[in-house]
Design an enzyme around this catalytic site. Structure first.
Site, PDB file in Angstrom:
ATOM      1  N   THR A   1      -1.318   7.543  -0.643  1.00 24.10           N
ATOM      2  CA  THR A   1      -2.616   7.372  -1.315  1.00 24.10           C
ATOM      3  C   THR A   1      -3.385   6.175  -0.769  1.00 24.10           C
ATOM      4  O   THR A   1      -4.591   6.056  -0.970  1.00 24.10           O
ATOM      5  CB  THR A   1      -2.419   7.143  -2.829  1.00 24.10           C
ATOM      6  OG1 THR A   1      -1.742   5.894  -3.000  1.00 24.10           O
ATOM      7  CG2 THR A   1      -1.614   8.259  -3.464  1.00 24.10           C
TER       8      THR A   1
ATOM      9  N   ASP B   1       0.445  -2.756  12.214  1.00 25.40           N
ATOM     10  CA  ASP B   1       0.877  -3.206  10.884  1.00 25.40           C
ATOM     11  C   ASP B   1       1.168  -4.701  10.931  1.00 25.40           C
ATOM     12  O   ASP B   1       2.141  -5.146  11.540  1.00 25.40           O
ATOM     13  CB  ASP B   1       2.128  -2.431  10.462  1.00 25.40           C
ATOM     14  CG  ASP B   1       2.497  -2.717   9.012  1.00 25.40           C
ATOM     15  OD1 ASP B   1       2.673  -3.907   8.670  1.00 25.40           O
ATOM     16  OD2 ASP B   1       2.588  -1.772   8.224  1.00 25.40           O
TER      17      ASP B   1
ATOM     18  N   ARG C   1       0.840  -1.200   0.000  1.00 23.17           N
ATOM     19  CA  ARG C   1       0.000   0.000   0.000  1.00 23.17           C
ATOM     20  C   ARG C   1       0.864   1.234   0.000  1.00 23.17           C
ATOM     21  O   ARG C   1       1.770   1.361   0.814  1.00 23.17           O
ATOM     22  CB  ARG C   1      -0.811   0.043   1.306  1.00 23.17           C
ATOM     23  CG  ARG C   1      -2.127  -0.553   1.212  1.00 23.17           C
ATOM     24  CD  ARG C   1      -3.058  -0.216   2.342  1.00 23.17           C
ATOM     25  NE  ARG C   1      -2.568   0.343   3.588  1.00 23.17           N
ATOM     26  CZ  ARG C   1      -3.374   0.787   4.541  1.00 23.17           C
ATOM     27  NH1 ARG C   1      -4.678   0.766   4.352  1.00 23.17           N
ATOM     28  NH2 ARG C   1      -2.898   1.265   5.658  1.00 23.17           N
TER      29      ARG C   1
ATOM     30  N   ASP D   1       4.657  -5.955   9.586  1.00 26.88           N
ATOM     31  CA  ASP D   1       5.759  -5.626  10.497  1.00 26.88           C
ATOM     32  C   ASP D   1       5.732  -6.511  11.739  1.00 26.88           C
ATOM     33  O   ASP D   1       6.771  -6.930  12.240  1.00 26.88           O
ATOM     34  CB  ASP D   1       5.683  -4.152  10.912  1.00 26.88           C
ATOM     35  CG  ASP D   1       6.183  -3.230   9.805  1.00 26.88           C
ATOM     36  OD1 ASP D   1       6.902  -3.711   8.907  1.00 26.88           O
ATOM     37  OD2 ASP D   1       5.845  -2.031   9.838  1.00 26.88           O
TER      38      ASP D   1
HETATM   39  C1  PRP Z   1      -1.286  -4.533   4.557  1.00 23.94           C
HETATM   40  C2  PRP Z   1      -2.145  -5.764   4.724  1.00 23.94           C
HETATM   41  C3  PRP Z   1      -2.991  -5.762   3.489  1.00 23.94           C
HETATM   42  C4  PRP Z   1      -3.191  -4.288   3.244  1.00 23.94           C
HETATM   43  C5  PRP Z   1      -4.567  -3.934   3.695  1.00 23.94           C
HETATM   44  O1  PRP Z   1      -0.238  -4.794   3.684  1.00 23.94           O
HETATM   45  O2  PRP Z   1      -1.405  -6.939   4.901  1.00 23.94           O
HETATM   46  O3  PRP Z   1      -2.391  -6.377   2.369  1.00 23.94           O
HETATM   47  O4  PRP Z   1      -2.211  -3.596   4.015  1.00 23.94           O
HETATM   48  O5  PRP Z   1      -4.844  -2.609   3.381  1.00 23.94           O
HETATM   49  P1  PRP Z   1      -5.952  -2.197   2.324  1.00 23.94           P
HETATM   50  O6  PRP Z   1      -7.159  -3.029   2.604  1.00 23.94           O
HETATM   51  O7  PRP Z   1      -6.144  -0.740   2.615  1.00 23.94           O
HETATM   52  O8  PRP Z   1      -5.402  -2.422   0.946  1.00 23.94           O
HETATM   53  P2  PRP Z   1       0.883  -3.716   3.331  1.00 23.94           P
HETATM   54  O9  PRP Z   1       0.494  -2.957   2.107  1.00 23.94           O
HETATM   55  O10 PRP Z   1       1.187  -2.908   4.565  1.00 23.94           O
HETATM   56  O11 PRP Z   1       2.110  -4.606   2.914  1.00 23.94           O
HETATM   57  P3  PRP Z   1       2.960  -5.668   3.767  1.00 23.94           P
HETATM   58  O12 PRP Z   1       2.064  -6.846   4.037  1.00 23.94           O
HETATM   59  O13 PRP Z   1       4.060  -6.000   2.819  1.00 23.94           O
HETATM   60  O14 PRP Z   1       3.435  -5.004   5.021  1.00 23.94           O
HETATM   61  N1  URA Z   2      -2.537  -2.843   7.020  1.00 24.75           N
HETATM   62  C1  URA Z   2      -2.196  -3.274   8.256  1.00 24.75           C
HETATM   63  O1  URA Z   2      -1.255  -4.066   8.409  1.00 24.75           O
HETATM   64  N2  URA Z   2      -2.903  -2.820   9.304  1.00 24.75           N
HETATM   65  C2  URA Z   2      -3.919  -1.965   9.187  1.00 24.75           C
HETATM   66  O2  URA Z   2      -4.535  -1.589  10.208  1.00 24.75           O
HETATM   67  C3  URA Z   2      -4.263  -1.531   7.894  1.00 24.75           C
HETATM   68  C4  URA Z   2      -3.566  -1.989   6.828  1.00 24.75           C
END
Ligand code: PRP
Ligand code: URA
Length: 213
Positions: free
Chosen positions: A112, A204, A108, A207
């Protein structure tokens, strides 16, 4: 059921609720967090896979030969959304070890909040498989909608989306964009904050699973 229709299944099991509470706690460390995510995925998978196709196999009991049902395992594909969805994969593979695994890499944008694709590989052929897409978090729904769009473009049809925590905003967006898929949710939370994080959420997920940040 609920206002979202019968394709949306919000879990209601005390074991699951307990584990999700442990997951939310900011004092839960990486090791325990990882284990909990897998345990939750397994419990959710038990419910989500109740319509998995069976086939008959001949076996011999100590008494006699008989035909008995076994999972037609090659019919299942687990598709984690990277990174955090990876944390749920082993929980489902523990139930169906012969399932194939695809990957959809999305992150993400911090400003944005729109998803960006960086890696996608699905089992081939995908058309006849039951596909379980995993991601612990359904926030704005952008990532989940993109992942399901991608799978459908490649011919996937029988799609289930499984997340541990969802925000109402993301659930609405996903169920409107893809009314034909089943959505399994561990817990539906209150809302998104201004940074599009789920409240109360768990922070997150990527993380916390991988110990980054
Ligand atoms: C997080 C999560 C989802 C997304 C959800 O991933 O694991 O994939 O955000 O958010 P959304 O519904 O608003 O799209 P992130 O983009 O942080 O990537 P990561 O898993 O690599 O940390
Ligand atoms: N992605 C995450 O990992 N946590 C949130 O709360 C939203 C998006």
């Amino acid at each position: 059921m609920d206002a979202y229709g019968e394709n949306v299944i919000i879990m209601n099991h005390p074991l699951l609720k307990h584990k999700i509470t442990r997951l939310r706690d900011k004092n839960t460390g990486t090791n325990e967090f990882r284990s909990l995510v897998n345990e939750i995925a397994m419990l959710m998978g038990y419910e989500a896979l109740r319509d998995l196709p069976l086939k008959e196999e001949e076996i011999e009991t100590p008494i006699e030969k008989c035909m008995a049902p076994v999972i037609a395992g090659r019919k299942l594909a687990v598709v984690p959304i990277l990174r955090a969805g990876l944390g749920m994969t082993n929980g489902i593979l523990a139930l169906v070890p012969s399932a194939k695994v695809g990957h959809i890499g999305l992150y993400r944008d911090e400003v944005t909040h729109e998803p960006h694709e960086y890696y996608c590989k699905l089992p081939d052929p995908i058309e006849e498989r039951v596909i379980v897409v995993t991601d612990p978090m359904l926030a704005t729904g952008g990532s989940a909608v993109s992942a399901v769009d991608f799978i459908k473009r490649h011919g996937g049809r029988k799609i289930k989306f499984m997340c541990i925590i969802a925000a109402p905003e993301g659930l609405k967006r996903l169920s409107e964009a893809h009314p034909d898929i089943q959505i399994y949710i561990g817990q539906l939370d209150r809302e998104l904050n201004k940074d599009a994080y789920i409240c109360p959420g768990l922070g997150d997920a990527g993380d916390r699973i991988f110990g980054t940040k």
